[in-house]
Design a protein around this motif. Sequence first.
Motif, PDB file in Angstrom:
ATOM      1  N   TYR A 110       0.775  -1.305   0.024  1.00  0.00           N
ATOM      2  CA  TYR A 110       0.055   0.077   0.088  1.00  0.00           C
ATOM      3  C   TYR A 110       0.882   1.300   0.078  1.00  0.00           C
ATOM      4  O   TYR A 110       1.921   1.238   0.672  1.00  0.00           O
ATOM      5  CB  TYR A 110      -0.629  -0.208   1.160  1.00  0.00           C
ATOM      6  CG  TYR A 110      -1.532   1.374   1.380  1.00  0.00           C
ATOM      7  CD1 TYR A 110      -2.433   1.752   0.723  1.00  0.00           C
ATOM      8  CD2 TYR A 110      -0.874   2.346   2.165  1.00  0.00           C
ATOM      9  CE1 TYR A 110      -3.330   2.913   0.968  1.00  0.00           C
ATOM     10  CE2 TYR A 110      -1.558   3.412   2.660  1.00  0.00           C
ATOM     11  CZ  TYR A 110      -2.662   3.956   1.694  1.00  0.00           C
ATOM     12  OH  TYR A 110      -3.304   4.977   2.059  1.00  0.00           O
ATOM     13  N   TYR A 111       0.328   2.383  -0.728  1.00  0.00           N
ATOM     14  CA  TYR A 111       0.984   3.766  -0.576  1.00  0.00           C
ATOM     15  C   TYR A 111      -0.087   4.484  -1.093  1.00  0.00           C
ATOM     16  O   TYR A 111      -0.942   4.093  -2.076  1.00  0.00           O
ATOM     17  CB  TYR A 111       2.303   3.714  -1.290  1.00  0.00           C
ATOM     18  CG  TYR A 111       2.185   3.309  -2.908  1.00  0.00           C
ATOM     19  CD1 TYR A 111       1.831   4.509  -3.809  1.00  0.00           C
ATOM     20  CD2 TYR A 111       2.618   1.968  -3.396  1.00  0.00           C
ATOM     21  CE1 TYR A 111       1.663   3.943  -5.327  1.00  0.00           C
ATOM     22  CE2 TYR A 111       2.511   1.553  -4.696  1.00  0.00           C
ATOM     23  CZ  TYR A 111       2.124   2.600  -5.518  1.00  0.00           C
ATOM     24  OH  TYR A 111       2.123   2.164  -6.716  1.00  0.00           O
ATOM     25  N   GLY A 184       7.511   9.648   3.787  1.00  0.00           N
ATOM     26  CA  GLY A 184       7.886   9.398   2.326  1.00  0.00           C
ATOM     27  C   GLY A 184       6.926   9.068   1.260  1.00  0.00           C
ATOM     28  O   GLY A 184       5.731   8.904   1.756  1.00  0.00           O
ATOM     29  N   LEU A 185       7.226   8.807   0.350  1.00  0.00           N
ATOM     30  CA  LEU A 185       6.204   8.448  -0.829  1.00  0.00           C
ATOM     31  C   LEU A 185       5.687   6.949  -0.749  1.00  0.00           C
ATOM     32  O   LEU A 185       4.643   6.983  -1.091  1.00  0.00           O
ATOM     33  CB  LEU A 185       6.634   8.522  -2.430  1.00  0.00           C
ATOM     34  CG  LEU A 185       7.315  10.017  -2.883  1.00  0.00           C
ATOM     35  CD1 LEU A 185       7.978   9.861  -4.221  1.00  0.00           C
ATOM     36  CD2 LEU A 185       6.018  10.805  -2.800  1.00  0.00           C
ATOM     37  N   SER A 186       6.370   6.047   0.020  1.00  0.00           N
ATOM     38  CA  SER A 186       5.959   4.963   0.014  1.00  0.00           C
ATOM     39  C   SER A 186       5.483   4.553   1.465  1.00  0.00           C
ATOM     40  O   SER A 186       4.947   3.529   1.869  1.00  0.00           O
ATOM     41  CB  SER A 186       6.899   4.004  -0.148  1.00  0.00           C
ATOM     42  OG  SER A 186       8.331   3.886   0.601  1.00  0.00           O
ATOM     43  N   GLY A 187       5.430   5.662   2.426  1.00  0.00           N
ATOM     44  CA  GLY A 187       4.933   5.604   3.900  1.00  0.00           C
ATOM     45  C   GLY A 187       5.804   6.293   4.733  1.00  0.00           C
ATOM     46  O   GLY A 187       6.591   7.175   4.441  1.00  0.00           O
ATOM     47  N   LYS A 188       5.578   6.050   6.183  1.00  0.00           N
ATOM     48  CA  LYS A 188       6.477   6.612   7.101  1.00  0.00           C
ATOM     49  C   LYS A 188       7.745   6.472   6.837  1.00  0.00           C
ATOM     50  O   LYS A 188       7.902   4.937   7.083  1.00  0.00           O
ATOM     51  CB  LYS A 188       5.485   6.353   8.401  1.00  0.00           C
ATOM     52  CG  LYS A 188       6.285   7.159   9.620  1.00  0.00           C
ATOM     53  CD  LYS A 188       5.810   8.735   9.487  1.00  0.00           C
ATOM     54  CE  LYS A 188       6.364   9.327  10.884  1.00  0.00           C
ATOM     55  NZ  LYS A 188       5.961  10.790  10.827  1.00  0.00           N
ATOM     56  N   ILE A 189       8.656   7.311   7.186  1.00  0.00           N
ATOM     57  CA  ILE A 189      10.299   6.839   7.402  1.00  0.00           C
ATOM     58  C   ILE A 189      10.524   7.362   8.963  1.00  0.00           C
ATOM     59  O   ILE A 189      10.819   8.371   8.850  1.00  0.00           O
ATOM     60  CB  ILE A 189      11.103   7.909   6.299  1.00  0.00           C
ATOM     61  CG1 ILE A 189      10.224   7.522   4.949  1.00  0.00           C
ATOM     62  CG2 ILE A 189      12.307   7.214   6.626  1.00  0.00           C
ATOM     63  CD1 ILE A 189      10.622   6.067   4.507  1.00  0.00           C
ATOM     64  N   PHE A 191      13.023   5.403  11.889  1.00  0.00           N
ATOM     65  CA  PHE A 191      13.771   3.990  12.361  1.00  0.00           C
ATOM     66  C   PHE A 191      13.555   3.883  13.580  1.00  0.00           C
ATOM     67  O   PHE A 191      13.333   4.530  14.510  1.00  0.00           O
ATOM     68  CB  PHE A 191      15.297   4.344  11.958  1.00  0.00           C
ATOM     69  CG  PHE A 191      15.503   4.552  10.557  1.00  0.00           C
ATOM     70  CD1 PHE A 191      16.013   3.152   9.912  1.00  0.00           C
ATOM     71  CD2 PHE A 191      15.655   5.435   9.968  1.00  0.00           C
ATOM     72  CE1 PHE A 191      16.260   3.638   8.243  1.00  0.00           C
ATOM     73  CE2 PHE A 191      16.072   5.577   8.579  1.00  0.00           C
ATOM     74  CZ  PHE A 191      16.334   4.593   7.797  1.00  0.00           C
ATOM     75  N   ASP A 192      13.482   2.525  14.035  1.00  0.00           N
ATOM     76  CA  ASP A 192      13.157   1.901  15.474  1.00  0.00           C
ATOM     77  C   ASP A 192      14.358   0.824  15.676  1.00  0.00           C
ATOM     78  O   ASP A 192      14.211  -0.031  14.959  1.00  0.00           O
ATOM     79  CB  ASP A 192      11.735   1.340  15.788  1.00  0.00           C
ATOM     80  CG  ASP A 192      11.726   0.822  16.947  1.00  0.00           C
ATOM     81  OD1 ASP A 192      12.526   1.207  17.732  1.00  0.00           O
ATOM     82  OD2 ASP A 192      10.738   0.217  17.209  1.00  0.00           O
ATOM     83  N   GLY A 193      15.302   1.259  16.492  1.00  0.00           N
ATOM     84  CA  GLY A 193      16.456   0.377  16.767  1.00  0.00           C
ATOM     85  C   GLY A 193      17.199   0.110  15.591  1.00  0.00           C
ATOM     86  O   GLY A 193      17.717  -0.873  15.268  1.00  0.00           O
ATOM     87  N   GLY A 194      17.382   1.144  14.824  1.00  0.00           N
ATOM     88  CA  GLY A 194      18.091   0.948  13.465  1.00  0.00           C
ATOM     89  C   GLY A 194      17.540   0.488  12.320  1.00  0.00           C
ATOM     90  O   GLY A 194      17.947   0.364  11.257  1.00  0.00           O
ATOM     91  N   ASN A 195      16.037  -0.044  12.433  1.00  0.00           N
ATOM     92  CA  ASN A 195      15.532  -0.537  11.525  1.00  0.00           C
ATOM     93  C   ASN A 195      14.259   0.168  11.055  1.00  0.00           C
ATOM     94  O   ASN A 195      13.418   0.877  12.007  1.00  0.00           O
ATOM     95  CB  ASN A 195      15.126  -1.978  11.641  1.00  0.00           C
ATOM     96  CG  ASN A 195      16.529  -2.863  12.123  1.00  0.00           C
ATOM     97  OD1 ASN A 195      17.108  -2.871  11.020  1.00  0.00           O
ATOM     98  ND2 ASN A 195      16.444  -3.433  13.118  1.00  0.00           N
ATOM     99  N   LEU A 196      13.591   0.175   9.852  1.00  0.00           N
ATOM    100  CA  LEU A 196      12.281   0.618   9.419  1.00  0.00           C
ATOM    101  C   LEU A 196      11.337  -0.154  10.102  1.00  0.00           C
ATOM    102  O   LEU A 196      11.453  -1.550  10.016  1.00  0.00           O
ATOM    103  CB  LEU A 196      12.197   0.879   8.057  1.00  0.00           C
ATOM    104  CG  LEU A 196      12.983   1.949   7.231  1.00  0.00           C
ATOM    105  CD1 LEU A 196      12.722   2.005   5.779  1.00  0.00           C
ATOM    106  CD2 LEU A 196      12.528   3.370   8.137  1.00  0.00           C
ATOM    107  N   PRO A 197      10.109   0.239  10.634  1.00  0.00           N
ATOM    108  CA  PRO A 197       9.125  -0.565  10.789  1.00  0.00           C
ATOM    109  C   PRO A 197       8.842  -1.859   9.713  1.00  0.00           C
ATOM    110  O   PRO A 197       8.848  -1.407   8.689  1.00  0.00           O
ATOM    111  CB  PRO A 197       8.072   0.141  11.226  1.00  0.00           C
ATOM    112  CG  PRO A 197       8.461   1.631  11.270  1.00  0.00           C
ATOM    113  CD  PRO A 197       9.742   1.688  10.607  1.00  0.00           C
ATOM    114  N   ASN A 198       8.319  -2.980  10.456  1.00  0.00           N
ATOM    115  CA  ASN A 198       8.170  -4.126   9.405  1.00  0.00           C
ATOM    116  C   ASN A 198       6.894  -3.680   8.547  1.00  0.00           C
ATOM    117  O   ASN A 198       5.730  -3.189   8.881  1.00  0.00           O
ATOM    118  CB  ASN A 198       7.651  -5.152  10.126  1.00  0.00           C
ATOM    119  CG  ASN A 198       7.590  -6.488   9.578  1.00  0.00           C
ATOM    120  OD1 ASN A 198       7.545  -6.627   8.128  1.00  0.00           O
ATOM    121  ND2 ASN A 198       7.557  -7.807   9.946  1.00  0.00           N
ATOM    122  N   SER A 199       7.389  -3.837   7.111  1.00  0.00           N
ATOM    123  CA  SER A 199       6.182  -3.331   6.147  1.00  0.00           C
ATOM    124  C   SER A 199       5.046  -4.155   6.332  1.00  0.00           C
ATOM    125  O   SER A 199       4.107  -3.787   5.752  1.00  0.00           O
ATOM    126  CB  SER A 199       6.807  -3.313   4.662  1.00  0.00           C
ATOM    127  OG  SER A 199       7.421  -4.803   4.462  1.00  0.00           O
TER     128      SER A 199
END
Length: 261
Positions: A110-111, A184-189, A191-199
Amino acid sequence: MLTLLSEALQRVGSEIEYHLSLPHISSVVCEPREAVHQQLLKLLSIQSRVFIVLQSSLSMATHLFQEARRMDFMGKDSAWIITDSISSFLDSMDTSVIPYMEGALGIKSYYSNSSSSFLEFSTQFQKNFISENPEEDNSHPGIHALRAYNSIAVITRALERLGSDDTNSPKMLLKNILSSNFSGLSGKIKFDGGNLPNSNSLPFRIVNIVGKVYTELDFWTQDLENPFTREADDKNNGRNTTRTLNGTVIWPGYLKRVPKG
């Protein structure tokens, strides 16, 4: 992924009858079409006609659906389901290939395609793409283009926040990157603990391939009680609590009723 699918099917009283692994296209010694043909022959003896394509490269998926249609695996009362690894390419795929997948049901990342930032990016992207690839007939930006743009935006914003004394500091650049927080264009940017949230926590579009295009039927979330929901800015905004799709599925063979499978 296969294990998770198997467990999910067992919870609803179903199971995987046969697991087929196609070779990586770079390792195929014969023609890819012939390699796919030999693998599909193994499915002639199975009873089920419900096929789930979990993961595939675009090139191998193209050969798979071309050969599956030629061998009548996509006739009436069959059901084909594709995951995001394939459906994410539908926006930029050669439109001459898409009809081979007609009737397939897909899950697509989704975006929002109605925001001003997306529309501005899409217009410029298509203009540049057509200019550089005049022979291509599908110029829409897909999720991979949006994620690439987001990646550049993250780095650009991080560089802009560097102080005059930090220009040669990789640690400060990394810190700025990891502290990113924007839409961002594909969703929220963020980082949590060095990672993006699980898509996988985001909603997915459920799409149906008909002809040379796909239609969006509904949105799927991981809320098992109410898995289907409409887009937040949809004019008919609200939960779809019927646990059925909001649109009509056109199955292989242009079948409009639920296939026997």
